[in-house]
Design a protein around this motif. Structure first.
Motif, PDB file in Angstrom:
ATOM      1  N   ASN A 139       0.823  -1.210   0.000  1.00 49.82           N
ATOM      2  CA  ASN A 139       0.000   0.000   0.000  1.00 49.82           C
ATOM      3  C   ASN A 139       0.862   1.266   0.000  1.00 49.82           C
ATOM      4  O   ASN A 139       0.576   2.244   0.698  1.00 49.82           O
ATOM      5  N   GLU A 140       1.917   1.239  -0.784  1.00 44.12           N
ATOM      6  CA  GLU A 140       2.877   2.339  -0.834  1.00 44.12           C
ATOM      7  C   GLU A 140       2.529   3.342  -1.930  1.00 44.12           C
ATOM      8  O   GLU A 140       1.993   2.990  -2.980  1.00 44.12           O
ATOM      9  N   GLU A 141       2.844   4.606  -1.663  1.00 48.27           N
ATOM     10  CA  GLU A 141       2.780   5.626  -2.687  1.00 48.27           C
ATOM     11  C   GLU A 141       3.986   5.439  -3.601  1.00 48.27           C
ATOM     12  O   GLU A 141       5.114   5.349  -3.118  1.00 48.27           O
ATOM     13  N   VAL A 142       3.776   5.347  -4.898  1.00 49.30           N
ATOM     14  CA  VAL A 142       4.862   4.959  -5.810  1.00 49.30           C
ATOM     15  C   VAL A 142       5.128   6.000  -6.900  1.00 49.30           C
ATOM     16  O   VAL A 142       5.618   5.677  -7.970  1.00 49.30           O
ATOM     17  N   ARG A 143       4.829   7.260  -6.601  1.00 51.18           N
ATOM     18  CA  ARG A 143       5.078   8.284  -7.610  1.00 51.18           C
ATOM     19  C   ARG A 143       6.545   8.367  -7.989  1.00 51.18           C
ATOM     20  O   ARG A 143       6.891   8.639  -9.135  1.00 51.18           O
ATOM     21  N   ASN A 144       7.429   8.142  -7.002  1.00 52.19           N
ATOM     22  CA  ASN A 144       8.863   8.178  -7.305  1.00 52.19           C
ATOM     23  C   ASN A 144       9.256   7.060  -8.259  1.00 52.19           C
ATOM     24  O   ASN A 144      10.030   7.274  -9.210  1.00 52.19           O
ATOM     25  N   MET A 145       8.705   5.873  -8.049  1.00 48.17           N
ATOM     26  CA  MET A 145       9.009   4.748  -8.930  1.00 48.17           C
ATOM     27  C   MET A 145       8.518   5.019 -10.353  1.00 48.17           C
ATOM     28  O   MET A 145       9.232   4.757 -11.334  1.00 48.17           O
ATOM     29  N   LEU A 146       7.313   5.532 -10.465  1.00 50.57           N
ATOM     30  CA  LEU A 146       6.764   5.804 -11.789  1.00 50.57           C
ATOM     31  C   LEU A 146       7.541   6.903 -12.498  1.00 50.57           C
ATOM     32  O   LEU A 146       7.695   6.868 -13.725  1.00 50.57           O
ATOM     33  N   LYS A 147       8.035   7.878 -11.722  1.00 46.99           N
ATOM     34  CA  LYS A 147       8.865   8.925 -12.331  1.00 46.99           C
ATOM     35  C   LYS A 147      10.176   8.355 -12.829  1.00 46.99           C
ATOM     36  O   LYS A 147      10.637   8.676 -13.929  1.00 46.99           O
ATOM     37  N   TRP A 148      10.776   7.480 -12.025  1.00 44.31           N
ATOM     38  CA  TRP A 148      12.024   6.846 -12.473  1.00 44.31           C
ATOM     39  C   TRP A 148      11.781   6.031 -13.741  1.00 44.31           C
ATOM     40  O   TRP A 148      12.597   6.059 -14.669  1.00 44.31           O
ATOM     41  N   ALA A 149      10.689   5.314 -13.791  1.00 46.51           N
ATOM     42  CA  ALA A 149      10.365   4.515 -14.982  1.00 46.51           C
ATOM     43  C   ALA A 149      10.223   5.411 -16.203  1.00 46.51           C
ATOM     44  O   ALA A 149      10.724   5.108 -17.287  1.00 46.51           O
ATOM     45  N   SER A 154      17.680   5.828 -23.111  1.00 51.09           N
ATOM     46  CA  SER A 154      18.186   4.746 -23.950  1.00 51.09           C
ATOM     47  C   SER A 154      19.378   4.077 -23.279  1.00 51.09           C
ATOM     48  O   SER A 154      20.334   4.751 -22.885  1.00 51.09           O
ATOM     49  N   GLY A 155      19.295   2.759 -23.119  1.00 49.95           N
ATOM     50  CA  GLY A 155      20.373   2.022 -22.468  1.00 49.95           C
ATOM     51  C   GLY A 155      20.403   2.191 -20.965  1.00 49.95           C
ATOM     52  O   GLY A 155      21.319   1.686 -20.307  1.00 49.95           O
ATOM     53  N   ASP A 156      19.415   2.913 -20.393  1.00 54.70           N
ATOM     54  CA  ASP A 156      19.388   3.224 -18.953  1.00 54.70           C
ATOM     55  C   ASP A 156      20.730   3.792 -18.513  1.00 54.70           C
ATOM     56  O   ASP A 156      21.346   3.317 -17.554  1.00 54.70           O
ATOM     57  N   SER A 157      21.171   4.839 -19.224  1.00 49.86           N
ATOM     58  CA  SER A 157      22.488   5.431 -18.968  1.00 49.86           C
ATOM     59  C   SER A 157      22.609   6.015 -17.567  1.00 49.86           C
ATOM     60  O   SER A 157      23.719   6.143 -17.039  1.00 49.86           O
ATOM     61  N   ASP A 158      21.489   6.379 -16.946  1.00 55.19           N
ATOM     62  CA  ASP A 158      21.525   6.937 -15.584  1.00 55.19           C
ATOM     63  C   ASP A 158      21.358   5.868 -14.509  1.00 55.19           C
ATOM     64  O   ASP A 158      21.263   6.188 -13.315  1.00 55.19           O
ATOM     65  N   ASN A 159      21.280   4.611 -14.910  1.00 54.01           N
ATOM     66  CA  ASN A 159      21.121   3.480 -13.990  1.00 54.01           C
ATOM     67  C   ASN A 159      19.956   3.688 -13.028  1.00 54.01           C
ATOM     68  O   ASN A 159      20.072   3.488 -11.819  1.00 54.01           O
ATOM     69  N   LEU A 160      18.814   4.050 -13.590  1.00 54.52           N
ATOM     70  CA  LEU A 160      17.623   4.184 -12.758  1.00 54.52           C
ATOM     71  C   LEU A 160      17.124   2.830 -12.274  1.00 54.52           C
ATOM     72  O   LEU A 160      16.403   2.752 -11.272  1.00 54.52           O
ATOM     73  N   GLU A 161      17.507   1.767 -12.973  1.00 50.52           N
ATOM     74  CA  GLU A 161      17.182   0.425 -12.491  1.00 50.52           C
ATOM     75  C   GLU A 161      17.768   0.214 -11.105  1.00 50.52           C
ATOM     76  O   GLU A 161      17.097  -0.297 -10.201  1.00 50.52           O
ATOM     77  N   GLY A 162      19.035   0.601 -10.928  1.00 48.09           N
ATOM     78  CA  GLY A 162      19.692   0.431  -9.644  1.00 48.09           C
ATOM     79  C   GLY A 162      19.079   1.301  -8.560  1.00 48.09           C
ATOM     80  O   GLY A 162      18.898   0.865  -7.418  1.00 48.09           O
TER      81      GLY A 162
END
Length: 311
Positions: A139-149, A154-162
């Motif tokens: 039941n978490e607020e996930v606006r930060n996750m959606l913004k990161w997504a 291209s290539g996830d150069s900023d390593n937002l996955e991590g």
């Protein structure tokens, strides 16, 4: 049709007859005091064409070369486990697609920009699915996750996955101090390891069926890893395993050890419900759609991989 997942943890004889997998128990077969009628009743048969995954988790399991040949001919993934009952080896067919050579060539010659775009799509979907798990399970607020997504380049150069992973794991298991994801980490890493191994086999099997090389990844590159592409493509599917692990933990079972009860639940991964292309589908079927779309991306027929998401 959804393929069956078979798990063998006791001494077993596996043979082939009339394109059926024949399952016999040694303690029954070797017991001369039992009547033949009883032995016959305890023999099980399953059509080879109905089997998708076979997991071998006992050193006293015997199977004929005919069984292995038939399983591979029907694009079945054969998984062997080590002494800790953790998946260790994976056997797949060498060819399962009529245009395999053409697809191999397209995959090998894929451009760097294409691979980066495919990885961008993969990570975006992975983070979105992780956000869905946090929303439904915690039941978490996930606006930060959606913004990161949304910000994945291209290539996830900023390593937002991590960046997303750090927040995700800490939030998913708040009762475990400083939980980190790792093969040798504290439970429930043991459940995650087992579940991901099953998922990896499903994806590798489907890649072969789609005429692709599981070794050549779009992002993962490791000279010692024979399944780099499988590790790439399974990323957006991992959150479905994560949610199942949370459900197992919430059921009250002791998850410190990987019990048979827990394994049985994790072996349901191939039939987990996912949404893909606007329709509900078993995970194993959805993976087939994903790998087929990837092949079309390599061939220049599509520009986007089809990935699953939560309803």
């Amino acid at each position: 049709m959804i393929k069956k997942t078979l798990y063998f943890s006791n001494p077993t004889y596996l043979s082939l007859k009339n394109n059926q997998l024949v399952i016999k128990l040694p303690e029954v077969e070797k017991n001369d005091s039992l009547p033949d009628s009883f032995k016959i009743k305890n023999v099980q048969t399953i059509p080879i064409e109905d089997i998708g995954i076979v997991m071998i988790d006992n050193k006293q399991i015997t199977f004929t070369s005919g069984v292995m040949e038939a399983l591979l001919e029907n694009n079945c993934a054969l998984i062997t486990c080590d002494s800790r009952s953790m998946p260790q080896g994976l056997l797949l067919p060498l060819e399962q697609n009529t245009t395999q050579s053409e697809r191999f060539t397209a995959q090998i010659n894929a451009s760097i920009p294409l691979k980066k775009q495919l990885w961008q799509q993969t990570i975006q979907m992975k983070i979105e699915n992780q956000a869905s798990v946090l929303r439904t399970c915690r039941n978490e607020e996930v606006r930060n996750m959606l913004k990161w997504a949304n910000d994945v380049k291209s290539g996830d150069s900023d390593n937002l996955e991590g960046r997303a992973a750090i927040y995700y794991w800490r939030t998913l298991f708040p009762d475990i101090d400083n939980f980190t994801r790792g093969r040798e980490g504290v439970p429930p890493n043991n459940l995650l390891n087992y579940g991901y191994a099953i998922l990896r086999a499903i994806v590798a099997r489907s890649l072969v069926s789609s005429g692709l090389l599981p070794t050549l990844g779009i992002h993962h590159h490791n000279r010692y890893n024979a399944y780099c592409l499988a590790d790439d493509i399974m990323e957006p599917y991992r959150p479905f395993v994560d949610r199942l692990v949370v459900e197992i933990m919430n059921s009250g079972v002791d998850f410190q050890e990987l019990s048979k009860e827990i394994k049985v639940k994790l072996l349901n991964i191939p039939v987990l419900d996912v949404m893909i292309n606007g329709q509900r589908s078993p995970l194993m079927i959805a993976v087939g759609q994903t790998t087929a779309s990837l092949a079309k991306c390599y061939l220049g027929e599509l520009r986007k991989i089809v990935y699953p998401y939560f309803e």
